[in-house]
Design an enzyme around this catalytic site. Structure first.
Site, PDB file in Angstrom:
ATOM      1  CG  LEU A  20      -1.926  -1.144   1.326  1.00 47.44           C
ATOM      2  CD1 LEU A  20      -2.769  -1.009   2.584  1.00 47.44           C
ATOM      3  CD2 LEU A  20      -2.822  -1.196   0.089  1.00 47.44           C
ATOM      4  N   GLY A  21       2.051   1.174   0.540  1.00 46.24           N
ATOM      5  CA  GLY A  21       2.914   2.345   0.584  1.00 46.24           C
ATOM      6  C   GLY A  21       4.196   2.030   1.344  1.00 46.24           C
ATOM      7  N   GLY A  24      10.328   6.180   4.825  1.00 42.56           N
ATOM      8  CA  GLY A  24      11.683   6.073   5.335  1.00 42.56           C
ATOM      9  C   GLY A  24      11.825   5.103   6.483  1.00 42.56           C
ATOM     10  CB  VAL A  28       1.596   0.292   4.887  1.00 45.21           C
ATOM     11  CG1 VAL A  28       0.209  -0.136   5.358  1.00 45.21           C
ATOM     12  CG2 VAL A  28       2.213   1.254   5.884  1.00 45.21           C
ATOM     13  CG  ASP A 141       3.429  14.138   9.967  1.00 49.77           C
ATOM     14  OD1 ASP A 141       3.537  15.167   9.268  1.00 49.77           O
ATOM     15  OD2 ASP A 141       3.821  13.028   9.593  1.00 49.77           O
TER      16      ASP A 141
END
Length: 564
Positions: A20-21, A24, A28, A141
């Site tokens: 999914l991604g 750094g 996932v 964030d």
């Protein structure tokens, strides 16, 4: 057979699916929980980081911080732990798999949001933050990459993701290690996304709930305009903007945004935390009251295209957060806001762009000031016969013969010309900028995607150059430096250098920080190594010189002279 070798099942229960991604610190994956049968998202700490017990503990602390939260607008933690991959313990976090795409991706593909959609998204994010703040947890964030959006009943719903930088209220954001596992005087820096960080976060001051509200202001500005609040050629310029520049007004970038929404965004982006909203609930009430039920929209809502379907199915449907009709004292109470479908937006879109030229008044203008001339809406180089002949100074609206169109979302410069031509627009100047995106990827357009403009207007682009700047990794350890370089689209090669500095400390890089290099390039990371011990010389050695030997040999040669 180890856990990691059981037919793709990790931790004894999760069968991994697609990626999914990746960032750094972690990757996932979608996964099936073989224990419950549910689809989940499993976040795996990168192996080179997971070897450190301190980093593993810091990574798992992220999940522990939000595991106690139960809110429909905050991602739910399913479980967490570690498993062995060979001899390496890998930390993992399993969380709810939510349908949708990040706000950053949604705006890039679909274009900017309508004011009604911005209110929907902002309301959900603020509702989730209010719950986190009540638990004395500051997100730190809040950015387009950490908000997942999905279309529901013609509107957008949002879920707040990734509390990886979360901490208690009043703590600073110091430290080069994004996992907060090791912060020393030698490595102290400021952690965060510079484009959406609050002034107090960037200056290393204590960060409280007002810091998150500042970031929500930046998030709303991005959703309305397609741009971060402050931009520049480098990180330093962005930081200067957050610390010193006046808050940007969304309607200056994109006409037709209700003035009340301008006020919400500007107040959230004030430099002094005490001048922002007192809490997330107050900001949410102000945002809900900022869009009257009959307010015109500057651009029609954009339904997801077939290529923009949800990347995964949700494990469960999230119940929409109820919209309150309560308003702060200075604001006249508004009736409950109705969601408007795409059809209503299409009907009023053209009207809005025509009327906005005569009625839009900047946020800071005084009461009774004359609206800007209608021709100010069109770009300088967008003069078409129908646009130039439409108005004279003092007219209330441009001629109805003006044809309007919406700037499309552009992906690559190679396709930009044909895509713009199909919507009646022209390609203007194309600038390049270093970025982690592949060469030719469209990073920005001017006017921004989703902006309503006159047909024939010129659209200027900023595209990825195929290179990126070497990040400053000085003061980190080798693992952290490698993570930062990979996040920048580069690779690293460790070179040890004899130094008096602590062993393992990164002294610099070759090429140096700030150098522009092609994506995928290897950067030499210079890591301090302890000096070699000096060779020891025994004390008698200098006295054992040949000089006494000649004297000893000379004496015997003269001794035989007397005869016996």
């Amino acid at each position: 057979m180890g856990e990691s070798e059981q037919a793709g099942v990790i931790a004894g229960r999760f069968r991994l699916g697609g990626l999914l991604g990746s960032g750094g610190t972690a990757s996932v994956f979608s996964a099936e929980d073989t224990v419950t049968g549910r689809r989940v998202a499993v976040k795996l700490l990168h192996p080179h980081l997971s070897e450190s017990p301190e980093v593993r503990a810091a990574f798992l602390d992220e999940a522990k911080r939000i595991a106690t939260l139960s809110h429909p607008c905050v991602v739910t933690i399913v479980d967490l732990g570690t498993f062995l991959d060979g001899d390496t313990p890998i930390a993992w976090i399993a969380q709810q798999l939510v349908e949708g795409r990040t706000l950053a991706e949604y705006v890039r593909v679909e274009g900017v949001l309508s004011p009604a959609e911005v209110v929907d998204v902002g309301s959900d994010v603020l509702s989730g933050l209010a719950a986190a703040h009540r638990a004395e947890l500051i997100h730190r964030d809040v950015s387009p990459a950490n908000v997942l959006v999905r279309r529901v009943d013609g509107g957008l719903r949002a879920t707040l993701l990734d509390f990886g930088l979360a901490d208690a209220a009043g703590r600073t954001a110091h430290g080069d290690d994004v996992l907060r596992s090791s912060v020393t005087a030698a490595t102290a820096g400021v952690v965060g996304n510079a484009h959406f960080a609050s002034p107090e976060q960037l200056s290393g001051s204590a960060v409280g709930p007002a810091g998150d509200l500042y970031q929500v202001g930046g998030l709303l500005y991005f959703a309305l305009t397609g741009r971060a609040p402050f931009e520049g050629g480098d990180r330093a310029a962005v930081v200067r903007g957050h610390l010193n520049a006046p808050p940007p007004v969304p309607s200056v970038r994109r006409r037709g945004i209700p003035q009340a929404i301008d006020r919400v965004v500007v107040r959230a982006l004030l430099k002094d935390p005490s001048l922002r909203y007192t809490d997330a609930d107050e900001m949410r009430r102000a945002l809900l009251a900022a869009l009257p039920p009959d307010a015109p929209q500057p651009a029609p809502p954009r339904a997801p295209s077939p290529s923009a379907t949800a990347m995964t199915a949700a494990t469960r449907a999230l119940a929409p957060a109820p919209h309150t009709t309560e308003t702060p004292a200075p604001v006249e109470e508004q009736p409950p806001r109705e969601r408007r479908g795409a059809g209503w937006g299409v009907v009023i879109a053209i009207i809005a762009v025509l009327v906005a030229t005569a009625t839009a008044v900047p946020l800071l203008s005084g009461a009774g000031r004359t609206a800007p001339p209608a021709e100010a809406v069109t770009p300088d180089d967008a003069a078409t016969p129908s646009a130039t002949a439409a108005t004279t100074p003092g007219t209330a609206a441009p001629s109805a013969s003006i044809a309007a169109t919406v700037v499309p979302a552009l992906t690559t410069v190679a396709d930009a010309n044909s895509t713009l031509a199909a919507t009646g627009l022209r390609l203007g100047d194309v600038r390049t900028r270093d970025d982690v995106a592949p060469a030719g990827t469209v990073l920005e357009s001017d006017p921004a995607a989703g902006t309503t403009v006159v047909r024939g207007s010129i659209v200027r682009l900023t595209v990825a150059s195929g290179s990126n700047a070497v990040p400053d990794v000085t003061g980190m350890d080798a693992a952290a430096a490698d993570a930062h370089l990979r996040a920048a689209g580069l690779t690293s090669t460790t070179v040890t250098v004899v130094s008096e500095r602590p062993a393992g400390l990164v002294l610099g890089s070759e090429p140096a920080a700030g150098s522009s290099v092609a994506l995928g390039s290897a950067v030499r990371v210079l890591v301090a190594a302890a000096p070699l011990p000096s060779p020891t010389v025994s004390p008698p050695a200098p006295t054992s010189t040949p000089s006494p030997s000649p004297t000893a040999t000379v004496v015997p040669t003269s001794s035989p002279t007397p005869a016996r």
